[in-house]
Design a protein around this motif. Structure first.
Motif, PDB file in Angstrom:
ATOM      1  N   ARG A  39       0.967  -1.327  -0.049  1.00 53.37           N
ATOM      2  CA  ARG A  39      -0.088   0.178  -0.121  1.00 53.37           C
ATOM      3  C   ARG A  39       0.628   1.448  -0.038  1.00 53.37           C
ATOM      4  NH1 ARG A  39      -0.968   3.035   3.956  1.00 53.37           N
ATOM      5  NH2 ARG A  39      -2.686   4.476   4.004  1.00 53.37           N
ATOM      6  N   LYS A  41       0.866   5.429  -0.266  1.00 51.73           N
ATOM      7  CA  LYS A  41       0.196   6.957  -0.203  1.00 51.73           C
ATOM      8  C   LYS A  41       1.141   8.049  -0.008  1.00 51.73           C
ATOM      9  CE  LYS A  41      -3.105   9.365   2.187  1.00 51.73           C
ATOM     10  NZ  LYS A  41      -4.032   9.473   3.336  1.00 51.73           N
ATOM     11  N   LEU A  43       2.153  11.342   1.673  1.00 55.26           N
ATOM     12  CA  LEU A  43       1.668  12.081   2.557  1.00 55.26           C
ATOM     13  C   LEU A  43       1.424  13.667   2.402  1.00 55.26           C
ATOM     14  CD1 LEU A  43       3.364  10.317   5.770  1.00 55.26           C
ATOM     15  CD2 LEU A  43       1.029   9.945   4.752  1.00 55.26           C
ATOM     16  N   HIS A  51       6.650  12.614   1.478  1.00 58.08           N
ATOM     17  CA  HIS A  51       7.099  11.703   2.370  1.00 58.08           C
ATOM     18  C   HIS A  51       5.973  10.538   1.920  1.00 58.08           C
ATOM     19  CE1 HIS A  51       9.730  14.048   4.892  1.00 58.08           C
ATOM     20  NE2 HIS A  51       8.729  15.052   4.707  1.00 58.08           N
ATOM     21  N   LEU A  52       6.579   9.522   1.934  1.00 61.72           N
ATOM     22  CA  LEU A  52       5.804   8.347   1.667  1.00 61.72           C
ATOM     23  C   LEU A  52       5.178   7.619   2.582  1.00 61.72           C
ATOM     24  CD1 LEU A  52       8.301   6.758  -1.187  1.00 61.72           C
ATOM     25  CD2 LEU A  52       6.124   7.973  -1.536  1.00 61.72           C
ATOM     26  N   ASP A  53       4.061   6.804   2.719  1.00 59.33           N
ATOM     27  CA  ASP A  53       3.518   5.986   3.621  1.00 59.33           C
ATOM     28  C   ASP A  53       3.302   4.622   2.980  1.00 59.33           C
ATOM     29  OD1 ASP A  53       2.115   4.979   5.760  1.00 59.33           O
ATOM     30  OD2 ASP A  53       0.244   5.381   5.303  1.00 59.33           O
ATOM     31  N   ARG A  55       3.162   0.350   3.460  1.00 61.42           N
ATOM     32  CA  ARG A  55       2.889  -0.898   4.234  1.00 61.42           C
ATOM     33  C   ARG A  55       2.636  -2.072   3.440  1.00 61.42           C
ATOM     34  NH1 ARG A  55      -1.446   2.403   7.404  1.00 61.42           N
ATOM     35  NH2 ARG A  55      -0.069   3.710   8.865  1.00 61.42           N
ATOM     36  N   ARG A  68      13.061   0.126   5.759  1.00 64.37           N
ATOM     37  CA  ARG A  68      12.885   1.651   5.204  1.00 64.37           C
ATOM     38  C   ARG A  68      13.175   1.702   3.661  1.00 64.37           C
ATOM     39  NH1 ARG A  68      15.539   7.057   5.859  1.00 64.37           N
ATOM     40  NH2 ARG A  68      13.541   8.485   5.627  1.00 64.37           N
ATOM     41  N   HIS A  72      10.897   2.326   0.580  1.00 68.22           N
ATOM     42  CA  HIS A  72      10.998   3.564  -0.328  1.00 68.22           C
ATOM     43  C   HIS A  72      11.449   2.952  -1.713  1.00 68.22           C
ATOM     44  CE1 HIS A  72      11.057   5.864   3.142  1.00 68.22           C
ATOM     45  NE2 HIS A  72      10.593   6.808   2.295  1.00 68.22           N
ATOM     46  N   ALA A  90      -4.700   6.466  -1.022  1.00 70.32           N
ATOM     47  CA  ALA A  90      -4.005   5.222  -0.648  1.00 70.32           C
ATOM     48  C   ALA A  90      -4.108   4.069  -1.770  1.00 70.32           C
ATOM     49  CB  ALA A  90      -4.431   4.563   0.828  1.00 70.32           C
TER      50      ALA A  90
END
Length: 105
Positions: A39, A41, A43, A51-53, A55, A68, A72, A90
């Motif tokens: 997943r 998204k 931010l 910045h990446l979210d 999961r 990390r 990325h 997302a």
């Protein structure tokens, strides 16, 4: 002062993944063997360095711990493979099929 990113057209998830998406899915499946979905998204998509979210989840839906760096790399590859998608929402990339949808992982 932040600079806005280039506006991109909204692209809905396509029913049939492209060859490029399927090849990416195979590479990510080898890089993250325990994961079935990733997943992604953004931010803050208005800045030059968003910045990446990220999961990753397994087949049972449990969160898989990834580094990390892995997160990325996977996110950037997925975003480059689907440049027209709205990453403020997302998006879930399925590693078995190479498809991208708007659901959460």
């Amino acid at each position: 002062m932040s600079t806005p990113l280039r506006e991109r057209p909204l692209v809905e998830a396509c029913a049939e993944p492209t060859l490029r998406a399927r090849m990416l899915a195979q590479r990510l499946e080898r890089m993250l063997p325990q994961a079935t979905q990733v997943r992604v998204k953004l931010l803050d998509g208005r800045t030059a360095w968003p910045h990446l979210d990220v999961r990753a989840t397994n087949a049972a839906g449990d969160v898989v711990r990834i580094s990390r760096t892995q997160a990325h790399v996977a996110a950037r590859w997925i975003i480059r493979c689907h440049p027209g998608a709205d990453w403020a929402l997302a998006r879930t990339f399925h590693l078995r099929t190479g498809s991208l949808d708007g659901g959460a992982a």
